[in-house]
Design a protein around this motif. Sequence first.
Motif, mmCIF file in Angstrom:
data_model
loop_
_atom_site.group_PDB
_atom_site.id
_atom_site.type_symbol
_atom_site.label_atom_id
_atom_site.label_comp_id
_atom_site.label_asym_id
_atom_site.label_seq_id
_atom_site.Cartn_x
_atom_site.Cartn_y
_atom_site.Cartn_z
ATOM 1 N N LYS A 141 0.837 -1.194 0.000
ATOM 2 C CA LYS A 141 0.000 0.000 0.000
ATOM 3 C C LYS A 141 0.875 1.248 0.000
ATOM 4 O O LYS A 141 0.637 2.211 -0.743
ATOM 5 C CB LYS A 141 -0.899 -0.019 1.246
ATOM 6 C CG LYS A 141 -2.248 0.581 0.977
ATOM 7 C CD LYS A 141 -3.193 0.402 2.133
ATOM 8 C CE LYS A 141 -4.139 1.596 2.094
ATOM 9 N NZ LYS A 141 -4.829 1.803 3.345
ATOM 10 N N ASN A 142 1.909 1.198 0.829
ATOM 11 C CA ASN A 142 2.861 2.322 0.878
ATOM 12 C C ASN A 142 3.575 2.452 -0.468
ATOM 13 O O ASN A 142 3.711 3.558 -1.004
ATOM 14 C CB ASN A 142 3.886 2.094 1.997
ATOM 15 C CG ASN A 142 5.020 3.099 1.928
ATOM 16 O OD1 ASN A 142 4.832 4.280 2.199
ATOM 17 N ND2 ASN A 142 6.202 2.643 1.532
ATOM 18 N N LEU A 143 3.988 1.321 -1.032
ATOM 19 C CA LEU A 143 4.698 1.366 -2.318
ATOM 20 C C LEU A 143 3.841 2.048 -3.378
ATOM 21 O O LEU A 143 4.309 2.944 -4.096
ATOM 22 C CB LEU A 143 5.071 -0.058 -2.767
ATOM 23 C CG LEU A 143 5.797 -0.140 -4.114
ATOM 24 C CD1 LEU A 143 7.191 0.463 -4.019
ATOM 25 C CD2 LEU A 143 5.894 -1.592 -4.593
ATOM 26 N N GLY A 155 8.410 10.048 -0.276
ATOM 27 C CA GLY A 155 9.038 8.774 0.087
ATOM 28 C C GLY A 155 10.511 8.927 0.371
ATOM 29 O O GLY A 155 11.038 10.043 0.414
ATOM 30 N N LYS A 156 11.132 7.786 0.579
ATOM 31 C CA LYS A 156 12.558 7.787 0.886
ATOM 32 C C LYS A 156 13.386 8.041 -0.359
ATOM 33 O O LYS A 156 12.924 7.871 -1.491
ATOM 34 C CB LYS A 156 12.940 6.437 1.502
ATOM 35 C CG LYS A 156 12.270 6.211 2.833
ATOM 36 C CD LYS A 156 13.028 5.191 3.669
ATOM 37 C CE LYS A 156 12.407 5.081 5.048
ATOM 38 N NZ LYS A 156 11.986 3.741 5.391
ATOM 39 N N ASP A 157 14.598 8.409 -0.114
ATOM 40 C CA ASP A 157 15.585 8.616 -1.150
ATOM 41 C C ASP A 157 15.806 7.293 -1.906
ATOM 42 O O ASP A 157 15.836 6.221 -1.293
ATOM 43 C CB ASP A 157 16.850 9.048 -0.401
ATOM 44 C CG ASP A 157 18.037 9.161 -1.290
ATOM 45 O OD1 ASP A 157 18.068 10.127 -2.058
ATOM 46 O OD2 ASP A 157 18.918 8.280 -1.229
ATOM 47 N N ILE A 214 16.500 3.576 -0.072
ATOM 48 C CA ILE A 214 15.481 2.521 0.004
ATOM 49 C C ILE A 214 15.907 1.252 -0.750
ATOM 50 O O ILE A 214 15.535 0.155 -0.369
ATOM 51 C CB ILE A 214 14.089 3.025 -0.490
ATOM 52 C CG1 ILE A 214 12.968 2.048 -0.112
ATOM 53 C CG2 ILE A 214 14.045 3.234 -1.985
ATOM 54 C CD1 ILE A 214 12.391 2.283 1.224
ATOM 55 N N HIS A 215 16.706 1.409 -1.813
ATOM 56 C CA HIS A 215 17.092 0.235 -2.605
ATOM 57 C C HIS A 215 18.428 -0.368 -2.190
ATOM 58 O O HIS A 215 18.804 -1.431 -2.675
ATOM 59 C CB HIS A 215 17.090 0.584 -4.105
ATOM 60 C CG HIS A 215 15.743 0.956 -4.619
ATOM 61 N ND1 HIS A 215 15.337 2.259 -4.780
ATOM 62 C CD2 HIS A 215 14.674 0.182 -4.968
ATOM 63 C CE1 HIS A 215 14.084 2.280 -5.218
ATOM 64 N NE2 HIS A 215 13.651 1.044 -5.343
ATOM 65 N N ASP A 216 19.104 0.309 -1.283
ATOM 66 C CA ASP A 216 20.410 -0.161 -0.828
ATOM 67 C C ASP A 216 20.235 -1.515 -0.140
ATOM 68 O O ASP A 216 19.309 -1.708 0.627
ATOM 69 C CB ASP A 216 20.978 0.876 0.163
ATOM 70 C CG ASP A 216 22.458 0.674 0.380
ATOM 71 O OD1 ASP A 216 23.159 0.311 -0.585
ATOM 72 O OD2 ASP A 216 22.919 0.872 1.511
HETATM 73 C C1 HEM Z 1 12.865 3.099 -12.116
HETATM 74 C C2 HEM Z 1 12.992 2.178 -11.226
HETATM 75 C C3 HEM Z 1 12.443 2.234 -9.823
HETATM 76 C C4 HEM Z 1 11.733 3.218 -9.202
HETATM 77 C C5 HEM Z 1 11.298 4.556 -9.752
HETATM 78 C C6 HEM Z 1 11.437 2.741 -7.860
HETATM 79 C C7 HEM Z 1 10.713 3.461 -6.932
HETATM 80 C C8 HEM Z 1 10.479 3.040 -5.647
HETATM 81 C C9 HEM Z 1 9.745 3.792 -4.654
HETATM 82 C C10 HEM Z 1 9.125 5.158 -4.880
HETATM 83 C C11 HEM Z 1 9.723 3.071 -3.525
HETATM 84 C C12 HEM Z 1 9.049 3.449 -2.193
HETATM 85 C C13 HEM Z 1 9.958 4.290 -1.332
HETATM 86 C C14 HEM Z 1 9.434 4.479 0.073
HETATM 87 O O1 HEM Z 1 8.816 3.574 0.636
HETATM 88 O O2 HEM Z 1 9.658 5.554 0.648
HETATM 89 C C15 HEM Z 1 10.426 1.834 -3.799
HETATM 90 C C16 HEM Z 1 10.592 0.815 -2.901
HETATM 91 C C17 HEM Z 1 11.062 -0.426 -3.232
HETATM 92 N N1 HEM Z 1 11.628 -0.807 -4.425
HETATM 93 FE FE1 HEM Z 1 11.880 0.372 -6.025
HETATM 94 N N2 HEM Z 1 11.980 1.500 -7.704
HETATM 95 C C18 HEM Z 1 12.592 1.157 -8.881
HETATM 96 C C19 HEM Z 1 13.246 -0.025 -9.143
HETATM 97 C C20 HEM Z 1 13.229 -1.132 -8.332
HETATM 98 C C21 HEM Z 1 13.705 -2.448 -8.700
HETATM 99 C C22 HEM Z 1 14.332 -2.801 -10.052
HETATM 100 C C23 HEM Z 1 13.488 -3.258 -7.632
HETATM 101 C C24 HEM Z 1 13.770 -4.731 -7.455
HETATM 102 C C25 HEM Z 1 13.816 -5.604 -8.419
HETATM 103 C C26 HEM Z 1 12.884 -2.454 -6.583
HETATM 104 C C27 HEM Z 1 12.518 -2.906 -5.350
HETATM 105 C C28 HEM Z 1 11.941 -2.140 -4.359
HETATM 106 C C29 HEM Z 1 11.574 -2.665 -3.047
HETATM 107 C C30 HEM Z 1 11.744 -4.114 -2.551
HETATM 108 C C31 HEM Z 1 11.025 -1.591 -2.332
HETATM 109 C C32 HEM Z 1 10.490 -1.597 -0.886
HETATM 110 C C33 HEM Z 1 11.638 -1.435 0.049
HETATM 111 C C34 HEM Z 1 11.197 -1.325 1.497
HETATM 112 O O3 HEM Z 1 10.021 -1.080 1.757
HETATM 113 O O4 HEM Z 1 12.070 -1.448 2.358
HETATM 114 N N3 HEM Z 1 12.738 -1.167 -7.057
HETATM 115 N N4 HEM Z 1 10.877 1.846 -5.093
#
Ligand code: HEM
Length: 143
Positions: free
Chosen positions: A66-68, A88-90, A94-96
């Motif tokens: 839901k947050n995502l 949201g987070k940087d 967040i992806h580190d």
């Molecule tokens: C253009 C590419 C991407 C964009 C714009 C994007 C954007 C975001 C955003 C906005 C969030 C939420 C940040 C928050 O909760 O404050 C997020 C979280 C996340 N993203 Fe991405 N993302 C991208 C690529 C990816 C890819 C390729 C993966 C993995 C295959 C990924 C995995 C995740 C995961 C697992 C979270 C949740 C992390 C957590 O809640 O701790 N993302 N992403």
Amino acid sequence: MRTLTELVCIGTLALAAGCAHGPAADDSTYQGLGGQGGIKKIVDTFVPLILADARIRDSFRDTDLKNLSMRLEEQFCALSGGPCTYRGKDMKEIHDGLNITNAQFNALAEDLQAAMDRHGVAPAVQNKLVARLAPMQREIVTK
Ligand code: HEM
């Protein structure tokens, strides 16, 4: 339709009207995505596509979906020139630690394009949004 402020800012009254930063931001990409409602529909299609995609779904096992969705809506709105602020987070933070590869980044971008296709977003508009996401690859891919 342009707003009165935009018209004034484009015209010769620009400085007098306090338009030091030029005309209002171009929101044509935001409009092309269907505005707030269109972006919500796209994200509601995009997230299930991610979860069905064997190339990336495992990364989202522990994710608050839901947050995502909320954060993605804000981010796409802001990036496309819409009236939103991303709260949201940087991207790096967040992806580190997720060990994301270029192939996974591309898989996610493909799913986003499929979601936009389903909602009839014009290819030129799709390309604009993807082009604004592309620089994030450096922050997101760590493997
Ligand atoms: C253009 C590419 C991407 C964009 C714009 C994007 C954007 C975001 C955003 C906005 C969030 C939420 C940040 C928050 O909760 O404050 C997020 C979280 C996340 N993203 Fe991405 N993302 C991208 C690529 C990816 C890819 C390729 C993966 C993995 C295959 C990924 C995995 C995740 C995961 C697992 C979270 C949740 C992390 C957590 O809640 O701790 N993302 N992403």
